[in-house]
Design an enzyme around this catalytic site. Structure first.
Site, PDB file in Angstrom:
ATOM      1  N   PHE A 118       0.633  -0.842  -0.252  1.00 28.77           N
ATOM      2  CA  PHE A 118      -0.067   0.010   0.168  1.00 28.77           C
ATOM      3  C   PHE A 118       0.361   1.868  -0.386  1.00 28.77           C
ATOM      4  CE2 PHE A 118      -2.944   3.281   1.576  1.00 28.77           C
ATOM      5  CZ  PHE A 118      -4.200   3.356   1.243  1.00 28.77           C
TER       6      PHE A 118
ATOM      7  N   ASP B 235       3.316  -4.474   9.603  1.00 27.53           N
ATOM      8  CA  ASP B 235       2.502  -3.443   8.627  1.00 27.53           C
ATOM      9  C   ASP B 235       1.591  -4.368   9.363  1.00 27.53           C
ATOM     10  OD1 ASP B 235      -0.044  -2.653   7.816  1.00 27.53           O
ATOM     11  OD2 ASP B 235       1.393  -0.913   7.472  1.00 27.53           O
TER      12      ASP B 235
ATOM     13  N   TYR C 100      -9.815   1.303  11.869  1.00 31.35           N
ATOM     14  CA  TYR C 100     -11.259   1.098  11.509  1.00 31.35           C
ATOM     15  C   TYR C 100     -11.520   0.518  10.733  1.00 31.35           C
ATOM     16  CZ  TYR C 100      -7.453   3.577   7.722  1.00 31.35           C
ATOM     17  OH  TYR C 100      -6.613   3.810   6.971  1.00 31.35           O
ATOM     18  N   LYS C 101     -10.151  -0.819   9.944  1.00 32.20           N
ATOM     19  CA  LYS C 101     -10.580  -1.785   9.725  1.00 32.20           C
ATOM     20  C   LYS C 101     -11.785  -3.048   9.768  1.00 32.20           C
ATOM     21  CE  LYS C 101      -7.183  -0.105   5.985  1.00 32.20           C
ATOM     22  NZ  LYS C 101      -5.461  -0.782   5.682  1.00 32.20           N
TER      23      LYS C 101
ATOM     24  N   ARG D 205     -11.910  -5.803  -5.394  1.00 30.63           N
ATOM     25  CA  ARG D 205     -11.273  -6.347  -3.635  1.00 30.63           C
ATOM     26  C   ARG D 205     -13.560  -6.993  -2.684  1.00 30.63           C
ATOM     27  NH1 ARG D 205      -7.546  -3.158  -0.143  1.00 30.63           N
ATOM     28  NH2 ARG D 205      -9.179  -1.988  -0.174  1.00 30.63           N
TER      29      ARG D 205
HETATM   30  C1  PLP Z   1      -5.104   1.019   5.239  1.00 31.51           C
HETATM   31  C2  PLP Z   1      -3.593   0.831   5.316  1.00 31.51           C
HETATM   32  C3  PLP Z   1      -2.552   2.064   6.035  1.00 31.51           C
HETATM   33  C4  PLP Z   1      -3.247   3.036   6.303  1.00 31.51           C
HETATM   34  O1  PLP Z   1      -2.450   4.092   7.131  1.00 31.51           O
HETATM   35  P1  PLP Z   1      -3.333   5.370   7.030  1.00 31.51           P
HETATM   36  O2  PLP Z   1      -1.966   6.006   7.994  1.00 31.51           O
HETATM   37  O3  PLP Z   1      -4.203   5.122   7.486  1.00 31.51           O
HETATM   38  O4  PLP Z   1      -4.081   6.784   5.939  1.00 31.51           O
HETATM   39  C5  PLP Z   1      -1.532   1.909   5.735  1.00 31.51           C
HETATM   40  N1  PLP Z   1      -0.733   0.723   5.172  1.00 31.51           N
HETATM   41  C6  PLP Z   1      -1.534  -0.043   5.209  1.00 31.51           C
HETATM   42  C7  PLP Z   1      -1.018  -1.392   4.578  1.00 31.51           C
HETATM   43  C8  PLP Z   1      -2.605  -0.465   4.803  1.00 31.51           C
HETATM   44  O5  PLP Z   1      -3.106  -1.000   4.533  1.00 31.51           O
END
Ligand code: PLP
Length: 412
Positions: free
Chosen positions: A127, A198, A223-224, A371
């Site tokens: 991501f 992560d 939030y997920k 997805r």
């Molecule tokens: C959802 C997600 C994020 C989210 O980062 P924010 O700082 O909350 O915007 C970061 N890394 C990964 C791999 C994600 O899936």
């Protein structure tokens, strides 16, 4: 299994030990929500908690609430609550800031443990915020630092004694592929590297055991799969053995050893508090606790089992009913799949828009990935059945061809 009927799915729901959790969530009545891997559903109790923290605490008790309602301890209290869901001890996790900011903090702290090494190993297809954040960090640190990119199977062989930090996402945001945390962490330690994991797409969705893997640092969002609400703060895990030695550089007053002494100079807190920086968003934190508390009550092994079963069902039904429409399965078929199914289709964007209009909410990741997030706490087997049947009708009737489904919106 191919001849599964809707009734078979209903029977699976009757036998589902997690079925009781569904009623704790506010779900849309006219659609099936397959986007909990992006923004989790709202726990019903969130509304009461939000009203309480705004009207009674902020509204009436005002500044006294920092003591009276435990506002100041909330970051560590929620961290302690979340800890067992990722295989951590109390005192090793704190809730704070965003995943992006926390990544900056822990990778910096990890680099400071490695004064003679300058390379950070990452996965280029991760991501983007993870890569962007570390690109910003090394720009600040200077030219000796560099990111080494490796993908999937090539990651392990790219770990050698020049790597300072191995910084990876356990479950890939697009494909849903799971990396072997145990093997990768032990390979990293063999050559003296420090690991940062992560957990955005794994925490709350599958059994993660950071301490069993001897992981060094981890971060992830709430939030997920924790259903913490839009923009709810993320968390940081720092293994106890690193406390006091690994210091994150955003040294604000909340990470000071004695914040209310108001001293001129920074003295790091000795425990997990050092990972804090400044004042936290109390309202959203108080609300996020509701979803995290639900996650602590669910048996994570059952969650994982159901998540895989929902995914298997999705794939089997898709191949049986939509086999002729050009979908390619991107996610692994086996237990190396996280809690989502990803499909590739060159009309992916339009198909997803048509599907959302038809009441099945998934999402699209450029250039061509559809997805479908599978969240065991509030999804039923019958929802998967209905979703695949909706997809089938969109493909047979070619609804996706309508011009309106081809116009790109800002958030996909
Ligand atoms: C959802 C997600 C994020 C989210 O980062 P924010 O700082 O909350 O915007 C970061 N890394 C990964 C791999 C994600 O899936």
């Amino acid at each position: 299994m191919n001849n599964l009927s809707r009734q078979d799915c209903q029977r699976l729901d009757l036998d589902d030990p997690l079925a009781v959790f569904r009623d704790e969530f506010q779900l849309p009545i006219d659609s099936i929500y397959l986007c909990g891997n992006s923004l989790g559903a709202m726990p019903k109790k969130a509304l009461t908690v939000a009203a309480e923290v705004v009207t009674a605490q902020w509204g009436i008790d005002l500044v006294k609430s920092w003591n009276a309602h435990g506002w100041f301890q909330m970051a560590t209290d929620i961290g302690d609550m979340l800890a067992p869901t990722i295989g951590a001890e109390p005192g090793e996790v704190v809730m704070t800031d965003s995943t992006s900011i926390n990544l900056f903090k822990v990778v910096s702290a990890a680099l400071m443990l490695q004064p003679k090494r300058y390379k950070i190993l990452m996965e280029g297809s991760n991501f983007p915020t993870d890569n962007y954040t570390i690109q910003g960090l090394i720009k600040l640190l200077g030219e000796s630092y560099e990111i080494i990119f490796a993908e999937g199977e090539d990651i392990v062989s790219a770990i050698d004694d020049t790597i300072a930090v191995v910084c990876l996402t356990q479950v890939h945001y697009k494909t849903g592929r799971v990396l072997e945390m145990m093997d990768i962490t032990s390979k990293a330690h063999e050559v003296g590297s420090v690991t940062v994991w992560d957990l955005c797409h794994s925490a709350g969705a599958m059994d993660v055991d950071l301490n069993a893997c001897q992981a060094d640092f981890a971060i992830g969002c709430t939030y997920k799969y924790y259903n913490g609400g839009p923009g709810s703060p993320a968390f940081i895990f720092a293994a106890k053995r690193h406390h006091g030695a690994a210091l994150q550089p955003l040294t604000g007053w909340w990470g000071h050893q004695a914040p209310f002494n108001f001293e001129r100079d920074y003295r790091p807190a000795t425990g997990i508090h050092q990972m804090l920086t400044g004042t936290q968003p109390i309202i959203t934190m108080a609300v996020s606790k509701v979803g995290i508390e639900i996650a602590t009550r669910a048996n994570i092994k059952q969650v994982r089992q159901k998540s895989l079963a929902l995914g298997n069902l999705f794939i089997e039904l898709l191949e049986h009913h939509c086999g002729d429409y050009g979908f390619e399965l991107v996610s692994p078929r086996d237990h190396t799949r996280g809690s989502q199914v990803a499909l590739r289709h060159d009309q992916g964007y339009a198909i997803m828009q048509a599907l959302i209009d038809a009441g099945v909410v998934g999402d699209f990741r450029a250039p061509d990935i559809l997805r479908f997030g599978l969240t065991p706490l509030y999804l039923r087997y019958v929802d998967v059945w209905d979703a695949v049947m909706k997809l089938k009708s969109i493909m047979t009737e070619q609804t996706w061809q309508l011009a309106k489904y081809h116009q790109r919106q800002t958030v996909t």
